[in-house]
Design a protein around this motif. Sequence first.
Motif, PDB file in Angstrom:
ATOM      1  N   TYR A   1       0.846  -1.184   0.000  1.00  0.00           N
ATOM      2  CA  TYR A   1       0.000   0.000   0.000  1.00  0.00           C
ATOM      3  C   TYR A   1       0.882   1.235   0.000  1.00  0.00           C
ATOM      4  CZ  TYR A   1      -4.173  -2.731   1.203  1.00  0.00           C
ATOM      5  OH  TYR A   1      -5.231  -3.616   1.191  1.00  0.00           O
TER       6      TYR A   1
ATOM      7  N   GLU B   1     -14.773   4.776  -3.809  1.00  0.00           N
ATOM      8  CA  GLU B   1     -13.804   4.846  -2.724  1.00  0.00           C
ATOM      9  C   GLU B   1     -14.516   4.827  -1.378  1.00  0.00           C
ATOM     10  OE1 GLU B   1     -11.647   8.409  -3.664  1.00  0.00           O
ATOM     11  OE2 GLU B   1     -13.185   9.695  -2.775  1.00  0.00           O
TER      12      GLU B   1
ATOM     13  N   GLN C   1      -3.530   3.510  -0.133  1.00  0.00           N
ATOM     14  CA  GLN C   1      -3.979   3.104  -1.467  1.00  0.00           C
ATOM     15  C   GLN C   1      -3.335   1.784  -1.842  1.00  0.00           C
ATOM     16  OE1 GLN C   1      -3.660   6.074  -4.595  1.00  0.00           O
ATOM     17  NE2 GLN C   1      -3.671   7.690  -3.057  1.00  0.00           N
TER      18      GLN C   1
ATOM     19  N   TYR D   1      -9.689  -1.929   0.692  1.00  0.00           N
ATOM     20  CA  TYR D   1      -9.618  -0.541   0.256  1.00  0.00           C
ATOM     21  C   TYR D   1      -9.867   0.355   1.464  1.00  0.00           C
ATOM     22  CZ  TYR D   1      -9.467  -2.223  -4.491  1.00  0.00           C
ATOM     23  OH  TYR D   1      -9.078  -2.851  -5.641  1.00  0.00           O
TER      24      TYR D   1
END
Lengths: 116, 113
Positions: free
Chosen positions: A36, B3, A45, B103
Amino acid sequence: AQSVAQPEDQVNVAEGNPLTVKCTYSVSGNPYLFWYVQYPNRGLQFLLKYITGDNLVKGSYGFEAEFNKSQTSFHLKKPSALVSDSALYFCAVRDMFGGATNKLIFGTGTLLAVQP
Amino acid sequence: EPEVTQTPSHQVTQMGQEVILRCVPISNHLYFYWYRQILGQKVEFLVSFYNNEISEKSEIFDDQFSVERPDGSNFTLKIRSTKLEDSAMYFCASSEDPPGEQYFGPGTRLTVT
């Protein structure tokens, strides 16, 4: 116990040169491995992952990582660094021993500084 | 690109107060997580949540913490009585299935005074 080590707090590289950010891991079973990236004031991310198959995995923004089972390593690489790659990079592992766990174990992070 | 979002970005509270940190995971994801990062330390797992119940939690996630999915979109972390050592960046994450990548949202910085 499961753990991830990122031995370098900071990596400095000149723009255009290849970069490597190191990661080693310790798990009881087969690892799922992740990289990440964190830019200032942003979340983590996802860059790339290794679950099974080819030891060389390719990810976002031209990054790749090589899984080495004998050395228990998963180093992040890029052939040609950009100034915009400057950020904090985290390696993470998910230990697949003993059944399902979704927990990610993170390293301490490596600050990548790319000089123009 | 979808997101994970989190609110607020920064929360300041006094010791002993209750706080609720909010997250909106990616809409088709089924697994939800909270992590935290104390300044200068590692990102640490707190809890995972699936099918309206906790599937895994760490030793950090004691009785002062709770999670909830109050509706079809939000996922919250409540700290019942905050302590100074709860000051940290709290990250929410979601994933589509267990083996996949998680995520992360941008985080909520919690400061307990």
